[in-house]
Design a protein around this motif. Structure first.
Motif, PDB file in Angstrom:
ATOM      1  N   VAL A 256      65.390  72.924  36.560  1.00 44.93           N
ATOM      2  CA  VAL A 256      66.167  71.926  37.307  1.00 44.93           C
ATOM      3  C   VAL A 256      66.665  72.501  38.624  1.00 44.93           C
ATOM      4  O   VAL A 256      66.764  71.783  39.625  1.00 44.93           O
ATOM      5  N   GLY A 257      66.966  73.783  38.643  1.00 50.40           N
ATOM      6  CA  GLY A 257      67.431  74.424  39.865  1.00 50.40           C
ATOM      7  C   GLY A 257      68.912  74.233  40.155  1.00 50.40           C
ATOM      8  O   GLY A 257      69.321  74.219  41.318  1.00 50.40           O
ATOM      9  N   LEU A 258      69.732  74.097  39.099  1.00 42.02           N
ATOM     10  CA  LEU A 258      71.164  74.007  39.328  1.00 42.02           C
ATOM     11  C   LEU A 258      71.696  75.350  39.825  1.00 42.02           C
ATOM     12  O   LEU A 258      71.221  76.402  39.428  1.00 42.02           O
ATOM     13  N   SER A 259      72.684  75.295  40.716  1.00 44.32           N
ATOM     14  CA  SER A 259      73.291  76.510  41.243  1.00 44.32           C
ATOM     15  C   SER A 259      74.290  77.069  40.234  1.00 44.32           C
ATOM     16  O   SER A 259      74.715  76.355  39.311  1.00 44.32           O
ATOM     17  N   PRO A 260      74.704  78.343  40.377  1.00 48.20           N
ATOM     18  CA  PRO A 260      75.721  78.895  39.485  1.00 48.20           C
ATOM     19  C   PRO A 260      77.017  78.079  39.476  1.00 48.20           C
ATOM     20  O   PRO A 260      77.654  77.940  38.429  1.00 48.20           O
ATOM     21  N   ILE A 261      77.397  77.552  40.640  1.00 50.99           N
ATOM     22  CA  ILE A 261      78.611  76.735  40.701  1.00 50.99           C
ATOM     23  C   ILE A 261      78.449  75.462  39.871  1.00 50.99           C
ATOM     24  O   ILE A 261      79.357  75.057  39.138  1.00 50.99           O
ATOM     25  N   GLN A 262      77.282  74.829  39.968  1.00 52.18           N
ATOM     26  CA  GLN A 262      77.039  73.608  39.201  1.00 52.18           C
ATOM     27  C   GLN A 262      77.015  73.885  37.700  1.00 52.18           C
ATOM     28  O   GLN A 262      77.549  73.099  36.904  1.00 52.18           O
ATOM     29  N   ILE A 263      76.430  75.003  37.298  1.00 51.61           N
ATOM     30  CA  ILE A 263      76.432  75.374  35.883  1.00 51.61           C
ATOM     31  C   ILE A 263      77.856  75.643  35.413  1.00 51.61           C
ATOM     32  O   ILE A 263      78.257  75.272  34.308  1.00 51.61           O
ATOM     33  N   GLY A 264      78.644  76.274  36.280  1.00 55.22           N
ATOM     34  CA  GLY A 264      80.052  76.502  35.962  1.00 55.22           C
ATOM     35  C   GLY A 264      80.806  75.206  35.757  1.00 55.22           C
ATOM     36  O   GLY A 264      81.687  75.116  34.894  1.00 55.22           O
ATOM     37  N   ILE A 265      80.473  74.184  36.539  1.00 54.48           N
ATOM     38  CA  ILE A 265      81.117  72.874  36.386  1.00 54.48           C
ATOM     39  C   ILE A 265      80.821  72.287  35.004  1.00 54.48           C
ATOM     40  O   ILE A 265      81.692  71.687  34.367  1.00 54.48           O
ATOM     41  N   VAL A 266      79.596  72.481  34.536  1.00 50.27           N
ATOM     42  CA  VAL A 266      79.219  71.966  33.215  1.00 50.27           C
ATOM     43  C   VAL A 266      80.087  72.597  32.123  1.00 50.27           C
ATOM     44  O   VAL A 266      80.650  71.897  31.267  1.00 50.27           O
ATOM     45  N   PHE A 267      80.226  73.907  32.150  1.00 50.41           N
ATOM     46  CA  PHE A 267      81.016  74.585  31.129  1.00 50.41           C
ATOM     47  C   PHE A 267      82.509  74.300  31.284  1.00 50.41           C
ATOM     48  O   PHE A 267      83.248  74.263  30.294  1.00 50.41           O
ATOM     49  N   THR A 268      82.946  74.087  32.516  1.00 49.69           N
ATOM     50  CA  THR A 268      84.339  73.701  32.727  1.00 49.69           C
ATOM     51  C   THR A 268      84.611  72.333  32.114  1.00 49.69           C
ATOM     52  O   THR A 268      85.679  72.100  31.534  1.00 49.69           O
ATOM     53  N   ALA A 269      83.641  71.422  32.222  1.00 49.54           N
ATOM     54  CA  ALA A 269      83.783  70.098  31.600  1.00 49.54           C
ATOM     55  C   ALA A 269      83.970  70.236  30.099  1.00 49.54           C
ATOM     56  O   ALA A 269      84.793  69.535  29.489  1.00 49.54           O
ATOM     57  N   GLY A 270      83.244  71.163  29.487  1.00 48.27           N
ATOM     58  CA  GLY A 270      83.429  71.410  28.064  1.00 48.27           C
ATOM     59  C   GLY A 270      84.806  71.954  27.749  1.00 48.27           C
ATOM     60  O   GLY A 270      85.426  71.574  26.755  1.00 48.27           O
ATOM     61  N   GLY A 271      85.312  72.828  28.609  1.00 48.58           N
ATOM     62  CA  GLY A 271      86.652  73.364  28.417  1.00 48.58           C
ATOM     63  C   GLY A 271      87.723  72.297  28.531  1.00 48.58           C
ATOM     64  O   GLY A 271      88.699  72.292  27.776  1.00 48.58           O
ATOM     65  N   VAL A 272      87.540  71.366  29.477  1.00 46.79           N
ATOM     66  CA  VAL A 272      88.497  70.257  29.635  1.00 46.79           C
ATOM     67  C   VAL A 272      88.511  69.388  28.381  1.00 46.79           C
ATOM     68  O   VAL A 272      89.579  69.026  27.862  1.00 46.79           O
ATOM     69  N   GLY A 273      87.333  69.060  27.875  1.00 50.17           N
ATOM     70  CA  GLY A 273      87.249  68.258  26.652  1.00 50.17           C
ATOM     71  C   GLY A 273      87.877  68.971  25.469  1.00 50.17           C
ATOM     72  O   GLY A 273      88.618  68.361  24.680  1.00 50.17           O
ATOM     73  N   SER A 274      87.623  70.270  25.343  1.00 47.98           N
ATOM     74  CA  SER A 274      88.194  71.048  24.252  1.00 47.98           C
ATOM     75  C   SER A 274      89.713  71.109  24.348  1.00 47.98           C
ATOM     76  O   SER A 274      90.420  71.009  23.341  1.00 47.98           O
ATOM     77  N   PHE A 275      90.227  71.240  25.561  1.00 46.45           N
ATOM     78  CA  PHE A 275      91.676  71.259  25.769  1.00 46.45           C
ATOM     79  C   PHE A 275      92.315  69.944  25.318  1.00 46.45           C
ATOM     80  O   PHE A 275      93.314  69.931  24.603  1.00 46.45           O
ATOM     81  N   LEU A 276      91.715  68.837  25.736  1.00 46.07           N
ATOM     82  CA  LEU A 276      92.263  67.524  25.363  1.00 46.07           C
ATOM     83  C   LEU A 276      92.212  67.320  23.852  1.00 46.07           C
ATOM     84  O   LEU A 276      93.171  66.829  23.241  1.00 46.07           O
ATOM     85  N   GLY A 277      91.100  67.698  23.245  1.00 53.53           N
ATOM     86  CA  GLY A 277      90.975  67.543  21.800  1.00 53.53           C
ATOM     87  C   GLY A 277      91.962  68.393  21.040  1.00 53.53           C
ATOM     88  O   GLY A 277      92.594  67.941  20.079  1.00 53.53           O
ATOM     89  N   ALA A 278      92.133  69.649  21.471  1.00 56.23           N
ATOM     90  CA  ALA A 278      93.052  70.551  20.779  1.00 56.23           C
ATOM     91  C   ALA A 278      94.499  70.099  20.934  1.00 56.23           C
ATOM     92  O   ALA A 278      95.298  70.177  20.000  1.00 56.23           O
ATOM     93  N   TRP A 279      94.854  69.606  22.123  1.00 57.94           N
ATOM     94  CA  TRP A 279      96.249  69.249  22.401  1.00 57.94           C
ATOM     95  C   TRP A 279      96.691  67.994  21.647  1.00 57.94           C
ATOM     96  O   TRP A 279      97.807  67.897  21.153  1.00 57.94           O
ATOM     97  N   PHE A 280      95.792  66.999  21.562  1.00 63.33           N
ATOM     98  CA  PHE A 280      96.177  65.715  20.971  1.00 63.33           C
ATOM     99  C   PHE A 280      95.647  65.508  19.560  1.00 63.33           C
ATOM    100  O   PHE A 280      95.852  64.449  18.968  1.00 63.33           O
ATOM    101  N   GLY A 281      94.966  66.517  19.002  1.00 63.72           N
ATOM    102  CA  GLY A 281      94.341  66.362  17.687  1.00 63.72           C
ATOM    103  C   GLY A 281      95.304  66.019  16.571  1.00 63.72           C
ATOM    104  O   GLY A 281      95.004  65.210  15.690  1.00 63.72           O
ATOM    105  N   ALA A 282      96.507  66.619  16.597  1.00 64.20           N
ATOM    106  CA  ALA A 282      97.475  66.396  15.514  1.00 64.20           C
ATOM    107  C   ALA A 282      97.905  64.940  15.436  1.00 64.20           C
ATOM    108  O   ALA A 282      98.171  64.410  14.352  1.00 64.20           O
ATOM    109  N   ARG A 283      97.994  64.263  16.579  1.00 60.76           N
ATOM    110  CA  ARG A 283      98.418  62.864  16.599  1.00 60.76           C
ATOM    111  C   ARG A 283      97.382  61.964  15.925  1.00 60.76           C
ATOM    112  O   ARG A 283      97.717  60.993  15.259  1.00 60.76           O
TER     113      ARG A 283
END
Length: 430
Positions: A256-283
């Protein structure tokens, strides 16, 4: 008539938990900075070869295979808080050696091997003790929320700490970044020292433990029907996730030819989702029931990666698709991880928590290098896309461990604790 006060489910109500959370958050931040700083230091300062870099990575993770069972036994025989403080102070002293050695001019790659291996042993000790210590800091009603807050801090660090580490290495140097890593362990130790909880008295054991004592956690992990299901899920996920990630990296860079910054954005998106899930999971748990929420979120997190099969070679379209997949995957896994950790803590006898967690990590984390090897072979024999899709498809299978276990019928983790001791069939959640 005196009103009955409902026990709070908010972990923030505990001062001791706030100090535990602060120590965990700051030390995890430092560890994530080091994840980028260590290889950059080895390459840029020590001129390490690819083989030496591989050996360095092995030195970092070898303690998880060699030290988990004996350290798990140690955790079950000693007070956990002093072990955690000692591990932090020890890591501070060890990591501090690295920048001092560089600035003094005697740093060698062999020194880095030794330091990172010993620091890895102390990391295993800290993590095993921390798992067993959390239930002593909060009440059973606060346990899910407490694990959610700890997991959210870890997810937040995954989002920002590595980026900060790269910035720090660029603006200052890799040794400065390692100095920051060392200081975070010292700050964590001071935070933990302020915890005033009185720990449960540990049973006196023989000075030279038997092999049966060392392996008791492994036997309990395989015997307990709740822990066994979670262990199977985690091991299967880790195995195929390594295949998935390796294939994804090759596919995005070479096809695909994604740049390192673009690949970093993908993994950051996963971190954001994980943060939201972990924070609100108990509710979510309180509304829909424990087992049901765990199963649904596992289905969500473990199935979402299959959508990468739709990816083409258009960079923008692939970036959008992968970011969407990783957000959904992160939310599902973030909630599921909080619930799985809480269930493991509640369903285990207090005197075995350390050893069972050690055995759990030994098996589930031991699948990671196996998956990396499998992914490399599969990508070489076929292609990157095939390895990526095969890994994503294999992750779906991980959910079956929970779907066909008593875990899915649990209404609460309190019920798991009671049934683990009584051996009764659980009632349906909700």
């Amino acid at each position: 008539m005196t009103a009955v006060t409902e026990p709070t489910t908010r972990a923030w109500a505990s001062r001791d938990f706030r100090r535990l959370w602060a120590g965990s958050a700051v030390s995890t931040f430092g560890s994530e900075v080091a994840e980028l700083a260590v290889p950059l230091l080895a390459i840029g300062v020590l001129a390490a070869t690819p083989g030496e870099l591989g050996a360095l990575r092995t030195a970092q993770f070898l303690p998880f295979l060699l030290a988990t069972l004996p350290l798990g036994m140690l955790v079950d025989r000693r007070r956990r808080l002093p072990l955690m403080v000692g591990a932090d102070v020890g890591r501070f002293a060890l990591i501090l050696v690295i920048p001092l050695a560089v600035w003094a001019g005697f740093a060698e790659i062999e020194l880095l091997y030794v330091v990172m291996f010993l620091a890895g042993v102390l990391t295993v000790l800290y993590q095993v003790a921390d798992f067993a210590f959390v239930p002593e800091v909060v009440t059973p009603h606060q346990l899910v929320d407490a694990n959610g807050k700890l997991a959210a801090a870890q997810s937040a660090n995954e989002i920002g700490a590595r980026g900060f580490g790269g910035l720090l290495v660029q603006a200052a140097s890799a040794p400065v970044a390692m100095l920051v890593n060392a200081v975070t362990y010292l700050v964590s130790a001071f935070s933990l020292r302020g915890i005033s909880v009185v720990e449960t008295t540990r049973p006196t054991a023989s000075a030279r433990p038997s092999w049966a004592e060392v392996t008791a956690g492994l036997r309990e992990a395989l015997r307990n029907r709740y822990v066994r299901a979670l262990l199977g899920e985690a091991t299967t996920f880790n195995l195929f996730n390594e295949v998935f990630i390796l294939g994804l990296m090759l596919f995005t860079v070479r096809e695909v030819g994604l740049s390192p910054i673009q690949i970093g954005i993908v993994f950051t998106a996963g971190g954001v989702g994980s943060f939201l899930g972990a924070w609100f999971g108990a509710r979510v748990t309180g509304r829909f029931g424990y087992g049901r929420v765990l199963l649904v979120t596992l289905i969500l997190g473990n199935t979402a990666p299959v959508l990468v099969a739709l990816a083409g070679t258009d960079a923008v379209g692939t970036l959008v698709l992968f970011c969407s997949v990783f957000v959904v995957m992160g939310v599902g896994i973030g909630i599921a991880n909080v619930h799985a950790v809480s269930l493991r803590q509640a369903a285990l006898p207090e005197e075995l928590r350390g050893r069972v967690n050690a055995a759990y990590r030994l098996i589930s984390w031991g699948a990671i290098p196996v998956g990396a090897t499998l992914g490399g072979v599969l990508a070489a024999v076929t292609d990157a896309r095939t390895a990526m899709v095969a890994g994503a498809s294999g992750m779906v299978l991980a959910t079956l461990w929970v779907a066909f276990s008593p875990v899915r019928r649990l209404a609460s983790i309190d019920e798991a604790a009671r049934l683990s001791r009584a051996g009764d069939p659980p009632r349906t959640a909700g």
